[in-house]
Design a protein around this motif. Sequence first.
Motif, PDB file in Angstrom:
ATOM      1  N   PRO A   1       0.797  -1.228   0.000  1.00  0.00           N
ATOM      2  CA  PRO A   1       0.000   0.000   0.000  1.00  0.00           C
ATOM      3  C   PRO A   1       0.828   1.275   0.000  1.00  0.00           C
ATOM      4  O   PRO A   1       0.410   2.296  -0.551  1.00  0.00           O
ATOM      5  CB  PRO A   1      -0.833  -0.119   1.281  1.00  0.00           C
ATOM      6  CG  PRO A   1      -0.929  -1.570   1.533  1.00  0.00           C
ATOM      7  CD  PRO A   1       0.376  -2.142   1.081  1.00  0.00           C
ATOM      8  N   GLY A   2       2.018   1.241   0.591  1.00  0.00           N
ATOM      9  CA  GLY A   2       2.869   2.426   0.602  1.00  0.00           C
ATOM     10  C   GLY A   2       3.560   2.690  -0.723  1.00  0.00           C
ATOM     11  O   GLY A   2       4.287   3.676  -0.849  1.00  0.00           O
ATOM     12  N   GLY A   3       3.356   1.797  -1.700  1.00  0.00           N
ATOM     13  CA  GLY A   3       3.960   1.965  -3.014  1.00  0.00           C
ATOM     14  C   GLY A   3       5.193   1.132  -3.241  1.00  0.00           C
ATOM     15  O   GLY A   3       5.681   1.031  -4.374  1.00  0.00           O
ATOM     16  N   GLU A   4       5.747   0.507  -2.180  1.00  0.00           N
ATOM     17  CA  GLU A   4       6.937  -0.314  -2.360  1.00  0.00           C
ATOM     18  C   GLU A   4       6.619  -1.519  -3.255  1.00  0.00           C
ATOM     19  O   GLU A   4       5.544  -2.119  -3.167  1.00  0.00           O
ATOM     20  CB  GLU A   4       7.458  -0.821  -1.012  1.00  0.00           C
ATOM     21  CG  GLU A   4       7.883   0.277  -0.053  1.00  0.00           C
ATOM     22  CD  GLU A   4       6.755   0.758   0.838  1.00  0.00           C
ATOM     23  OE1 GLU A   4       7.028   1.540   1.768  1.00  0.00           O
ATOM     24  OE2 GLU A   4       5.599   0.342   0.610  1.00  0.00           O
ATOM     25  N   VAL A   5       7.585  -1.873  -4.088  1.00  0.00           N
ATOM     26  CA  VAL A   5       7.421  -2.973  -5.037  1.00  0.00           C
ATOM     27  C   VAL A   5       8.604  -3.932  -4.898  1.00  0.00           C
ATOM     28  O   VAL A   5       9.766  -3.505  -4.861  1.00  0.00           O
ATOM     29  CB  VAL A   5       7.330  -2.461  -6.485  1.00  0.00           C
ATOM     30  CG1 VAL A   5       7.338  -3.624  -7.483  1.00  0.00           C
ATOM     31  CG2 VAL A   5       6.073  -1.620  -6.678  1.00  0.00           C
ATOM     32  N   VAL A   6       8.293  -5.218  -4.828  1.00  0.00           N
ATOM     33  CA  VAL A   6       9.304  -6.272  -4.768  1.00  0.00           C
ATOM     34  C   VAL A   6       9.075  -7.212  -5.949  1.00  0.00           C
ATOM     35  O   VAL A   6       7.937  -7.603  -6.227  1.00  0.00           O
ATOM     36  CB  VAL A   6       9.209  -7.067  -3.448  1.00  0.00           C
ATOM     37  CG1 VAL A   6      10.201  -8.227  -3.436  1.00  0.00           C
ATOM     38  CG2 VAL A   6       9.442  -6.149  -2.252  1.00  0.00           C
ATOM     39  N   LEU A   7      10.135  -7.567  -6.651  1.00  0.00           N
ATOM     40  CA  LEU A   7      10.059  -8.562  -7.722  1.00  0.00           C
ATOM     41  C   LEU A   7      10.761  -9.841  -7.281  1.00  0.00           C
ATOM     42  O   LEU A   7      11.837  -9.796  -6.673  1.00  0.00           O
ATOM     43  CB  LEU A   7      10.712  -8.046  -9.003  1.00  0.00           C
ATOM     44  CG  LEU A   7      10.021  -6.904  -9.752  1.00  0.00           C
ATOM     45  CD1 LEU A   7      10.749  -6.633 -11.070  1.00  0.00           C
ATOM     46  CD2 LEU A   7       8.555  -7.194 -10.006  1.00  0.00           C
ATOM     47  N   LEU A   8      10.151 -10.973  -7.589  1.00  0.00           N
ATOM     48  CA  LEU A   8      10.741 -12.284  -7.335  1.00  0.00           C
ATOM     49  C   LEU A   8      11.235 -12.863  -8.650  1.00  0.00           C
ATOM     50  O   LEU A   8      10.494 -12.912  -9.631  1.00  0.00           O
ATOM     51  CB  LEU A   8       9.707 -13.229  -6.713  1.00  0.00           C
ATOM     52  CG  LEU A   8       8.909 -12.721  -5.513  1.00  0.00           C
ATOM     53  CD1 LEU A   8       7.915 -13.791  -5.061  1.00  0.00           C
ATOM     54  CD2 LEU A   8       9.835 -12.328  -4.365  1.00  0.00           C
ATOM     55  N   ASP A   9      12.491 -13.300  -8.684  1.00  0.00           N
ATOM     56  CA  ASP A   9      13.107 -13.934  -9.853  1.00  0.00           C
ATOM     57  C   ASP A   9      12.781 -13.193 -11.149  1.00  0.00           C
ATOM     58  O   ASP A   9      12.090 -13.712 -12.035  1.00  0.00           O
ATOM     59  CB  ASP A   9      12.673 -15.402  -9.944  1.00  0.00           C
ATOM     60  CG  ASP A   9      13.496 -16.294  -9.027  1.00  0.00           C
ATOM     61  OD1 ASP A   9      14.460 -15.807  -8.405  1.00  0.00           O
ATOM     62  OD2 ASP A   9      13.175 -17.487  -8.927  1.00  0.00           O
ATOM     63  N   PRO A  10      13.307 -11.982 -11.304  1.00  0.00           N
ATOM     64  CA  PRO A  10      12.878 -11.129 -12.412  1.00  0.00           C
ATOM     65  C   PRO A  10      13.458 -11.530 -13.775  1.00  0.00           C
ATOM     66  O   PRO A  10      14.654 -11.410 -14.017  1.00  0.00           O
ATOM     67  CB  PRO A  10      13.412  -9.748 -12.000  1.00  0.00           C
ATOM     68  CG  PRO A  10      14.637 -10.047 -11.190  1.00  0.00           C
ATOM     69  CD  PRO A  10      14.315 -11.318 -10.452  1.00  0.00           C
ATOM     70  N   TRP A  11      12.590 -12.019 -14.627  1.00  0.00           N
ATOM     71  CA  TRP A  11      12.891 -12.238 -16.046  1.00  0.00           C
ATOM     72  C   TRP A  11      11.788 -11.515 -16.808  1.00  0.00           C
ATOM     73  O   TRP A  11      10.658 -11.976 -16.844  1.00  0.00           O
ATOM     74  CB  TRP A  11      12.920 -13.723 -16.372  1.00  0.00           C
ATOM     75  CG  TRP A  11      13.302 -14.034 -17.796  1.00  0.00           C
ATOM     76  CD1 TRP A  11      14.124 -13.312 -18.612  1.00  0.00           C
ATOM     77  CD2 TRP A  11      12.867 -15.174 -18.562  1.00  0.00           C
ATOM     78  NE1 TRP A  11      14.234 -13.926 -19.839  1.00  0.00           N
ATOM     79  CE2 TRP A  11      13.483 -15.070 -19.829  1.00  0.00           C
ATOM     80  CE3 TRP A  11      12.032 -16.251 -18.306  1.00  0.00           C
ATOM     81  CZ2 TRP A  11      13.278 -16.011 -20.844  1.00  0.00           C
ATOM     82  CZ3 TRP A  11      11.826 -17.197 -19.300  1.00  0.00           C
ATOM     83  CH2 TRP A  11      12.453 -17.078 -20.549  1.00  0.00           C
ATOM     84  N   LEU A  12      12.105 -10.377 -17.371  1.00  0.00           N
ATOM     85  CA  LEU A  12      11.103  -9.487 -17.943  1.00  0.00           C
ATOM     86  C   LEU A  12      11.227  -9.442 -19.463  1.00  0.00           C
ATOM     87  O   LEU A  12      10.652 -10.276 -20.157  1.00  0.00           O
ATOM     88  CB  LEU A  12      11.231  -8.102 -17.308  1.00  0.00           C
ATOM     89  CG  LEU A  12      11.107  -8.089 -15.765  1.00  0.00           C
ATOM     90  CD1 LEU A  12      11.477  -6.734 -15.189  1.00  0.00           C
ATOM     91  CD2 LEU A  12       9.712  -8.509 -15.332  1.00  0.00           C
ATOM     92  N   GLU A  13      11.987  -8.491 -19.999  1.00  0.00           N
ATOM     93  CA  GLU A  13      12.203  -8.449 -21.447  1.00  0.00           C
ATOM     94  C   GLU A  13      12.923  -9.725 -21.871  1.00  0.00           C
ATOM     95  O   GLU A  13      13.896 -10.139 -21.259  1.00  0.00           O
ATOM     96  CB  GLU A  13      13.031  -7.224 -21.818  1.00  0.00           C
ATOM     97  CG  GLU A  13      13.134  -6.985 -23.301  1.00  0.00           C
ATOM     98  CD  GLU A  13      13.816  -5.670 -23.636  1.00  0.00           C
ATOM     99  OE1 GLU A  13      13.948  -5.376 -24.831  1.00  0.00           O
ATOM    100  OE2 GLU A  13      14.221  -4.956 -22.709  1.00  0.00           O
ATOM    101  N   GLY A  14      12.424 -10.341 -22.929  1.00  0.00           N
ATOM    102  CA  GLY A  14      12.969 -11.621 -23.360  1.00  0.00           C
ATOM    103  C   GLY A  14      12.208 -12.812 -22.829  1.00  0.00           C
ATOM    104  O   GLY A  14      12.388 -13.939 -23.306  1.00  0.00           O
ATOM    105  N   ASN A  15      11.357 -12.598 -21.849  1.00  0.00           N
ATOM    106  CA  ASN A  15      10.510 -13.654 -21.300  1.00  0.00           C
ATOM    107  C   ASN A  15       9.253 -13.746 -22.160  1.00  0.00           C
ATOM    108  O   ASN A  15       8.425 -12.836 -22.142  1.00  0.00           O
ATOM    109  CB  ASN A  15      10.149 -13.325 -19.852  1.00  0.00           C
ATOM    110  CG  ASN A  15       9.195 -14.330 -19.218  1.00  0.00           C
ATOM    111  OD1 ASN A  15       8.732 -15.268 -19.860  1.00  0.00           O
ATOM    112  ND2 ASN A  15       8.896 -14.121 -17.952  1.00  0.00           N
ATOM    113  N   PRO A  16       9.075 -14.821 -22.927  1.00  0.00           N
ATOM    114  CA  PRO A  16       7.921 -14.896 -23.823  1.00  0.00           C
ATOM    115  C   PRO A  16       6.588 -14.945 -23.100  1.00  0.00           C
ATOM    116  O   PRO A  16       5.538 -14.702 -23.718  1.00  0.00           O
ATOM    117  CB  PRO A  16       8.165 -16.182 -24.623  1.00  0.00           C
ATOM    118  CG  PRO A  16       9.078 -16.993 -23.771  1.00  0.00           C
ATOM    119  CD  PRO A  16       9.934 -16.012 -23.023  1.00  0.00           C
ATOM    120  N   ALA A  17       6.607 -15.256 -21.798  1.00  0.00           N
ATOM    121  CA  ALA A  17       5.360 -15.315 -21.030  1.00  0.00           C
ATOM    122  C   ALA A  17       5.038 -14.003 -20.334  1.00  0.00           C
ATOM    123  O   ALA A  17       3.937 -13.841 -19.810  1.00  0.00           O
ATOM    124  CB  ALA A  17       5.437 -16.438 -19.994  1.00  0.00           C
ATOM    125  N   CYS A  18       5.966 -13.049 -20.319  1.00  0.00           N
ATOM    126  CA  CYS A  18       5.759 -11.793 -19.599  1.00  0.00           C
ATOM    127  C   CYS A  18       5.038 -10.789 -20.487  1.00  0.00           C
ATOM    128  O   CYS A  18       5.524 -10.469 -21.588  1.00  0.00           O
ATOM    129  CB  CYS A  18       7.100 -11.220 -19.144  1.00  0.00           C
ATOM    130  SG  CYS A  18       6.954  -9.665 -18.223  1.00  0.00           S
TER     131      CYS A  18
END
Length: 238
Positions: free
Chosen positions: A22-39
Motif C-alpha cells: 500500500p505504501g507503493g513499495e514494489v518487490v520482484l521475485l526472480d525477475p525475467w522481464l524483457e525476453g521472457n515470452p510469457a511476460c
Amino acid sequence: MSLGTTSRITWLGHATFRIEFPGGEVVLLDPWLEGNPACPERWHAPGRVDAVLVTHGHFDHLSAAADLGRAGAKVVCIFEIAQWLGAQGLPEERVVGMNKGGRVPVVPGLEATMVDAVHSGGIVDGDGRIVYGGEPAGFMLHFDGGPTIYFAGDTSLFGDMKLYGEVYRPETAILPIGGHFTMGPEDAARAARMLGVRRVVPCHFGTFPVLSGKPDQLASALEGAAEMVAVEPGQDLP
C-alpha cells in the motif's frame, strides 16, 4: 489472498512475481522481464522496484536483477550471486548477500528467510562460461500481519519440505510444475501435502514446450488437499 499489509501479488509469467504494498513499495521475485515470452509487454519496463529476490543464477530467474539493481533496487540473493553482481557494477549497498537459514528485512512489511532448493545454479557469463553461482535456494516470505508464503524457486521434491511446513507454517506455496528442469504436477502436489499449505500457486510451466506440466494436472493430483490458484500472466492472485 489476505496478505496483511500487501496490496497485491501479480504473476508476470514463468517464475516472476511482483508484490506491491500500500505504501507503493514494489518487490520482484526472480525477475525475467524483457525476453521472457510469457511476460506481458507492459511489464518489460516494470517502473518502480524497491527490492528484488533471486533464488538462483539461471538466466530465467536472474536476467533483470543487475539492471534493476543499477536503477536503485536492493537485490537479495545468495552470497556468490551477490559477489557476481558486485562485479557487474552494483554498489555494495544495493546487494544483500545471504545464505540458507538467514532472515533479512526486504521492505517495510516483508522479511525473507532463505531456505534450500534442489536444483543447480550456475550463471552463464557474457562470454558463455558458466560461473559458480552458489547453491539454489527458495524463500519463506513473512508478511507483517499476514501469512507466510513459500516461494520455492526451481526445485525437485525433497524431504525437508515437511520440516519447512512444521517450522514456518506457510499458508501458500508458489511451486514450479513444468517438469523437465523442476518438479512436475504430481511431485508439486506431494510437496503441497508435505508443506501442509492451504493454497498452491503453480509457476514455471508452459513458457517452453518442454515445460509441459499443466495447472489442471496439479489440481487433479492435489485431490482436494489444497486449493490450486492459477492465473494468467499479468493477472493478480485472488
